[in-house]
Motif scaffolding. Structure first.
Motif, PDB file in Angstrom:
ATOM      1  N   THR A  47      37.704 -43.014   7.862  1.00  0.00           N
ATOM      2  CA  THR A  47      37.877 -44.439   7.578  1.00  0.00           C
ATOM      3  C   THR A  47      37.182 -44.877   6.295  1.00  0.00           C
ATOM      4  O   THR A  47      36.139 -45.526   6.344  1.00  0.00           O
ATOM      5  N   SER A  48      37.713 -44.494   5.162  1.00  0.00           N
ATOM      6  CA  SER A  48      37.175 -44.895   3.852  1.00  0.00           C
ATOM      7  C   SER A  48      35.697 -44.527   3.699  1.00  0.00           C
ATOM      8  O   SER A  48      34.825 -45.401   3.651  1.00  0.00           O
ATOM      9  N   LYS A  93      32.186 -46.822   3.545  1.00  0.00           N
ATOM     10  CA  LYS A  93      31.197 -46.774   4.636  1.00  0.00           C
ATOM     11  C   LYS A  93      29.799 -46.485   4.085  1.00  0.00           C
ATOM     12  O   LYS A  93      28.813 -47.087   4.512  1.00  0.00           O
ATOM     13  N   PRO A 114      32.529 -41.661  11.066  1.00  0.00           N
ATOM     14  CA  PRO A 114      32.657 -42.699  10.050  1.00  0.00           C
ATOM     15  C   PRO A 114      31.385 -42.853   9.227  1.00  0.00           C
ATOM     16  O   PRO A 114      31.441 -43.259   8.066  1.00  0.00           O
TER      17      PRO A 114
END
Length: 174
Positions: A16-17, A21, A96
Motif C-alpha cells: 500500500t504505497s 507509508k 504496510p
C-alpha cells in the motif's frame, strides 16, 4: 524529565504505497513529545527475507533525539504502526509498515517486549546500509566493515532507490 538520547530506528514497508507509508511514519514520529527526527537516510529497495512471495521492501533508517523513556517510545511507535495499517501477522509476511528500534543511546536491555540493541541489527543489510548513511559508527563498530562482510550478491540485494526524498515537516527543538 530525563535526558535526551540519540535513538536509531529502522523502517520498512512493502504494501500500500510504501514510500507514502514511510513518509507518514516519519511525520508521526516528528509529532511525538520531546522527540525530534534528526537525520533520515535515502530510500533503499531491498529483497524480502522470506519464502512468502511478495514485493520488494523500501527501507530507511532515521536518527531521533528524544527524552521519551524506551518503553514509552516503543508504545508510541507501535501506535504509529497500527495507525498506518499494521496488523499482527507472521514476521515473513508483507507489511504496510514496520518500525524497529535499533539503538536507544548506549542502553543495553533485554525484556520480553524490547531488546536493545536490536538483536539482529548486525545481520540485516536492510538495516546496516541505510544506517551507515546517517551514522558513521555504532559503539566501536564500523558499519562499512560489517557491510563488506556480506557477499557481493547479498549487498546487491539492497539498492539505492531515492536520495533526499524526505524533508522535515517540523524543525522545532524537542
Amino acid at each position: 524529565m530525563s535526558s535526551f538520547e540519540k535513538i536509531y530506528l529502522s523502517l520498512g514497508a512493502n504494501l500500500t504505497s510504501p514510500k507514502d507509508k514511510l513518509k507518514a511514519a516519519l511525520q508521526e514520529i516528528e509529532k511525538l513529545p520531546s522527540t525530534k527526527v534528526n537525520k533520515v537516510s535515502s530510500l533503499y529497495q531491498t529483497k524480502p527475507i522470506s519464502f512468502v512471495p511478495q514485493e520488494d521492501f523500501l527501507n530507511i533508517a532515521c536518527e531521533l533525539i528524544s527524552s521519551l523513556p524506551p518503553f514509552t517510545l516503543l508504545a508510541q511507535l507501535q501506535e504509529i504502526e497500527k495507525m498506518l495499517g499494521k496488523v499482527p501477522k507472521p514476521k515473513s509476511d508483507p507489511r504496510p509498515i514496520d518500525i524497529d528500534m535499533i539503538f536507544y543511546g548506549s542502553l543495553t536491555l533485554q525484556t520480553d517486549s524490547l531488546i536493545l540493541p536490536h538483536p539482529h541489527w548486525r545481520n540485516r543489510l536492510f538495516v546496516l546500509v541505510p544506517l551507515n548513511e546517517i551514522a558513521d559508527s555504532i559503539e566501536t563498530t564500523s558499519l562499512s566493515s560489517l557491510i563488506e562482510s556480506f557477499s557481493e550478491e547479498e549487498r546487491e540485494g539492497v539498492r539505492l532507490f531515492q536520495k533526499d526524498w524526505f524533508t522535515h515537516a517540523i524543525f522545532s527543538s524537542p
